[in-house]
Each structure stands twice: as C-alpha cells, then as structure tokens.
Scaffold this active site. Structure first.
Site, PDB file in Angstrom:
ATOM      1  N   ASP A  98       0.821  -1.152  -0.021  1.00  0.00           N
ATOM      2  CA  ASP A  98       0.033  -0.062   0.147  1.00  0.00           C
ATOM      3  C   ASP A  98       0.951   1.314  -0.026  1.00  0.00           C
ATOM      4  O   ASP A  98       2.059   1.207   0.356  1.00  0.00           O
ATOM      5  CB  ASP A  98      -0.896  -0.058   1.228  1.00  0.00           C
ATOM      6  CG  ASP A  98      -2.245   0.793   0.976  1.00  0.00           C
ATOM      7  OD1 ASP A  98      -2.247   1.423  -0.137  1.00  0.00           O
ATOM      8  OD2 ASP A  98      -3.138   0.979   1.919  1.00  0.00           O
ATOM      9  N   PHE A 139      -3.737   5.702   3.168  1.00  0.00           N
ATOM     10  CA  PHE A 139      -4.730   5.487   4.044  1.00  0.00           C
ATOM     11  C   PHE A 139      -4.039   5.369   5.503  1.00  0.00           C
ATOM     12  O   PHE A 139      -4.852   6.108   6.381  1.00  0.00           O
ATOM     13  CB  PHE A 139      -5.450   3.867   3.782  1.00  0.00           C
ATOM     14  CG  PHE A 139      -6.374   3.409   4.909  1.00  0.00           C
ATOM     15  CD1 PHE A 139      -7.510   3.764   4.894  1.00  0.00           C
ATOM     16  CD2 PHE A 139      -5.672   2.564   5.642  1.00  0.00           C
ATOM     17  CE1 PHE A 139      -8.168   3.366   5.941  1.00  0.00           C
ATOM     18  CE2 PHE A 139      -6.743   2.087   6.896  1.00  0.00           C
ATOM     19  CZ  PHE A 139      -7.930   2.564   6.869  1.00  0.00           C
ATOM     20  N   HIS A 142      -5.396 -20.824  11.169  1.00  0.00           N
ATOM     21  CA  HIS A 142      -6.931 -21.357  10.812  1.00  0.00           C
ATOM     22  C   HIS A 142      -7.457 -20.357   9.941  1.00  0.00           C
ATOM     23  O   HIS A 142      -8.311 -20.662   8.852  1.00  0.00           O
ATOM     24  CB  HIS A 142      -7.819 -21.880  11.864  1.00  0.00           C
ATOM     25  CG  HIS A 142      -9.258 -22.101  11.584  1.00  0.00           C
ATOM     26  ND1 HIS A 142      -9.751 -23.267  10.954  1.00  0.00           N
ATOM     27  CD2 HIS A 142     -10.108 -21.297  11.618  1.00  0.00           C
ATOM     28  CE1 HIS A 142     -11.033 -23.193  10.672  1.00  0.00           C
ATOM     29  NE2 HIS A 142     -11.391 -21.779  11.143  1.00  0.00           N
ATOM     30  N   CYS A 165     -12.730 -28.381   7.992  1.00  0.00           N
ATOM     31  CA  CYS A 165     -11.469 -27.603   7.497  1.00  0.00           C
ATOM     32  C   CYS A 165     -10.504 -28.732   7.565  1.00  0.00           C
ATOM     33  O   CYS A 165     -10.188 -29.534   8.630  1.00  0.00           O
ATOM     34  CB  CYS A 165     -11.037 -26.444   8.559  1.00  0.00           C
ATOM     35  SG  CYS A 165      -9.577 -25.478   8.386  1.00  0.00           S
ATOM     36  N   ASP A 171      -2.748   8.262  -2.406  1.00  0.00           N
ATOM     37  CA  ASP A 171      -4.074   9.039  -2.827  1.00  0.00           C
ATOM     38  C   ASP A 171      -4.177   9.711  -1.247  1.00  0.00           C
ATOM     39  O   ASP A 171      -3.780   9.318  -0.179  1.00  0.00           O
ATOM     40  CB  ASP A 171      -5.265   8.389  -2.976  1.00  0.00           C
ATOM     41  CG  ASP A 171      -5.348   6.938  -2.118  1.00  0.00           C
ATOM     42  OD1 ASP A 171      -4.392   6.535  -1.133  1.00  0.00           O
ATOM     43  OD2 ASP A 171      -6.426   6.424  -1.846  1.00  0.00           O
ATOM     44  N   GLY A 187       0.749   4.173   1.552  1.00  0.00           N
ATOM     45  CA  GLY A 187       0.756   4.912   2.871  1.00  0.00           C
ATOM     46  C   GLY A 187      -0.319   5.750   2.849  1.00  0.00           C
ATOM     47  O   GLY A 187      -0.571   6.230   4.035  1.00  0.00           O
ATOM     48  N   CYS A 213      -6.557 -27.779  12.555  1.00  0.00           N
ATOM     49  CA  CYS A 213      -7.697 -28.205  12.651  1.00  0.00           C
ATOM     50  C   CYS A 213      -7.471 -29.991  12.658  1.00  0.00           C
ATOM     51  O   CYS A 213      -8.148 -30.823  13.173  1.00  0.00           O
ATOM     52  CB  CYS A 213      -8.801 -28.093  11.680  1.00  0.00           C
ATOM     53  SG  CYS A 213      -9.556 -26.531  11.912  1.00  0.00           S
ATOM     54  N   ASP A 229      -8.109  -7.058   0.347  1.00  0.00           N
ATOM     55  CA  ASP A 229      -6.978  -7.271   1.394  1.00  0.00           C
ATOM     56  C   ASP A 229      -7.808  -6.981   2.891  1.00  0.00           C
ATOM     57  O   ASP A 229      -8.643  -6.094   2.818  1.00  0.00           O
ATOM     58  CB  ASP A 229      -6.024  -6.398   1.271  1.00  0.00           C
ATOM     59  CG  ASP A 229      -6.221  -4.831   1.824  1.00  0.00           C
ATOM     60  OD1 ASP A 229      -6.925  -4.327   0.994  1.00  0.00           O
ATOM     61  OD2 ASP A 229      -5.937  -4.599   3.036  1.00  0.00           O
ATOM     62  N   CYS A 278      -7.057 -27.402   7.547  1.00  0.00           N
ATOM     63  CA  CYS A 278      -5.846 -26.950   8.104  1.00  0.00           C
ATOM     64  C   CYS A 278      -4.891 -27.681   9.014  1.00  0.00           C
ATOM     65  O   CYS A 278      -5.555 -28.593   9.519  1.00  0.00           O
ATOM     66  CB  CYS A 278      -6.171 -25.567   8.516  1.00  0.00           C
ATOM     67  SG  CYS A 278      -6.559 -25.345   9.840  1.00  0.00           S
TER      68      CYS A 278
HETATM   69 ZN   LIG Z   1      -8.796 -25.374  10.252  1.00  0.00          ZN
END
Ligand SMILES: [Zn+2]
Length: 293
Positions: free
Chosen positions: A4, A8, A255, A224, A58, A6, A229, A186, A226
C-alpha cells in the site's frame, strides 16, 4: 505481493497532518517523528520494497466528509496519480531497480457519493493502468452503503483489468462484492479476529473464549483441513488463550487465513462452474451468523 502507498495509513493513524499539493506532512504515531510523504516518495519506497503491485498515493478522506471537501480531494488524487505514474515509469526504467516490472494500481475515491465516485473513476481510467482499486470504503459506513457505491462505480471500471476492493472484509462482504464484480481483497480481519479468539468456520463464526469450549475435544472446524484443525482441539487452543500463551493466537491466525484462502478457492470454483450466485445465496446466511456449535 502488494504494497500500500501509505495514503490510508497517513489518514487513519497519523496525528497533526497537513495536506498540501506537494504531499502530506504528518507526525509518526510510532515515535512522533515528522515525516513528509509525496506521490514520488511513496513510489520510491514501494519500488525499493519491490512488490509486484504498488498502490497509488491518494488522500483517503472520511467517507462521510462533506461533498465539497471530497470533490477537491478527488481532484488532487487525480493529479497525484499522474505524478505516481510518471515516477513509477522513471523508477522502472532505472538499471538498479529491483523489480522493473512493478505494476501501479489506481485507487478510486469519492466517499459515499455515487456521482463523485463515477466521475473520479472515469478520470483515473484514462491512465490505462494495469488495475484499479476501490478505496475509502469499510471505514465506518454500513455494508449496504458500501454495496451501493460498488454497484455505482463498477460499470465504469475497465472490464479487462483486475478490480480490488481495499480493506474488505468479512466472508459475507467478500461474497457480496464478488457478485458485484470485484476480483480481489485485502483485510486485517482474519488475523486480527483470530488474535481475539474469533474464528471463521464453514458453519459460521465462533469465539473460542466461550465457556462451552472448555472440554470440547473437536477441532475448530470439522470441515477444515488446515494443519491446526488436523491436530488440535478447541479445548486445547482455548486453554492456550486462558494461559496467555501466544501459540493460541498463532494457531487461530493459521486457521483463519486457511479459511479465507479456501473461501476464495471456492469462489473461483463456483464462478467456473457457473453456479456462483446460487452457492453465494446459500452461504451468506450461514457465514454471517454464529456457528450452531
Ligand atoms: Zn482449520
């Protein structure tokens, strides 16, 4: 990788800022140091970071600031965009530049005013940049206002360039924005929420600090795959939080990030299958509520 500008951050974090045509002077919220940032210096910093995509510098005014202020701000952001483009072209032509193929995305502003949003979009699309973002949303206005602004500006965004909605959002926000033509996002939400024990699952949201998970041996989300999990229980991760053991935060962040990646993978899959809207209408009421467990 995306960096980014800067813009914002200057407008959301810094104290004592003063905006001039040349750029913005502000005080660092970290150590109080005076800093001056211009479109050129923002491009120089992002060039040194060598990201794939650099964002334009901006002004990000409050989305509910008065209309005359936002109009003047949008006009200045257009002038700054030309300066960003010229500086990026110059940097990309230098031999010592780390990533001479760095891309510049423009950022649409205009607060909650549809006519200003459209006018600004028409001006910045003239630069024919590789991509365009919608900025200045998700800063306090309600979700319906955000969706209305996306619907107003989207028809004026180039059809063949990526569209990026900055700083958004919840799984439901993402599904609603994709339906309205947005490609990427994002947000701090998956990681920040995780650090407070707020988790996203395919059955809805949950907070691991809740007493009912004290002896719950199930994983965070049984649907899930991952690494968290597969290995750890709700009770164990909740214990880590209660013991102020940082590993608890880390596991929850892992997760939630996995969940967001999987959400985007599912979105791509359903767009390709041609049943995105049907799937989205089924998921929104589930993902926007507390999980039943
Ligand atoms: Zn998970």
């Amino acid at each position: 990788m995306l960096t980014d500008s800067g813009g914002f951050q200057v407008f959301s974090l810094a104290n004592l800022r003063s905006i001039k045509e040349e750029g913005v002077a502000f005080q660092s919220h970290m150590d109080g140091a005076r800093i001056f940032m211009s479109p050129e210096s923002s491009m120089q910093i992002q060039s040194k970071l060598a990201s794939t995509i650099a964002m334009a510098f901006d002004e990000c005014p409050s989305s509910v600031a008065d209309k005359r202020y936002i109009k003047n701000s949008c006009d200045r952001t257009v002038r700054w965009l030309y300066r960003c483009r010229d500086e990026m072209d110059r940097l990309n032509s230098l031999e010592e530049t780390i990533n001479p193929h760095q891309l510049l995305f423009g950022i649409n502003q205009g607060g909650v005013y549809a006519d200003l949003r459209v006018e600004h979009m028409k001006q910045i699309r003239e630069l024919d940049l590789p991509g365009y973002a919608i900025g200045g949303l998700a800063v306090g206005e309600d979700a319906d206002t955000m969706y209305r602004v996306i619907e107003a500006v989207e028809p004026h965004m180039p059809k063949d360039k990526p569209r990026y909605l900055m700083g958004v959002g919840t799984p439901v926000n993402i599904l609603e924005a994709v339906e309205r033509g947005v490609d990427f996002f994002d947000c701090v939400m998956p990681s920040r929420n995780a650090r407070h024990g707020n988790l996203f699952t395919w059955a809805g949201m949950m907070n691991l600090n809740n007493n009912k998970y004290l002896l719950d041996e199930r994983p965070i989300d049984e649907n899930c795959d991952c690494d968290v999990c597969k290995r750890y229980s709700r009770a164990y991760i909740r214990h880590l939080f209660k013991a102020r053991e940082l590993l608890g935060m880390r596991l929850c962040v892992l997760h939630n990030l996995h969940f967001y990646n999987e959400l985007m993978a599912q979105i791509r899959l359903h767009i390709e299958k041609g049943d995105f809207t049907e799937w989205k209408n089924k998921m929104v009421p589930i993902l926007g509520k507390r999980a039943p467990f």
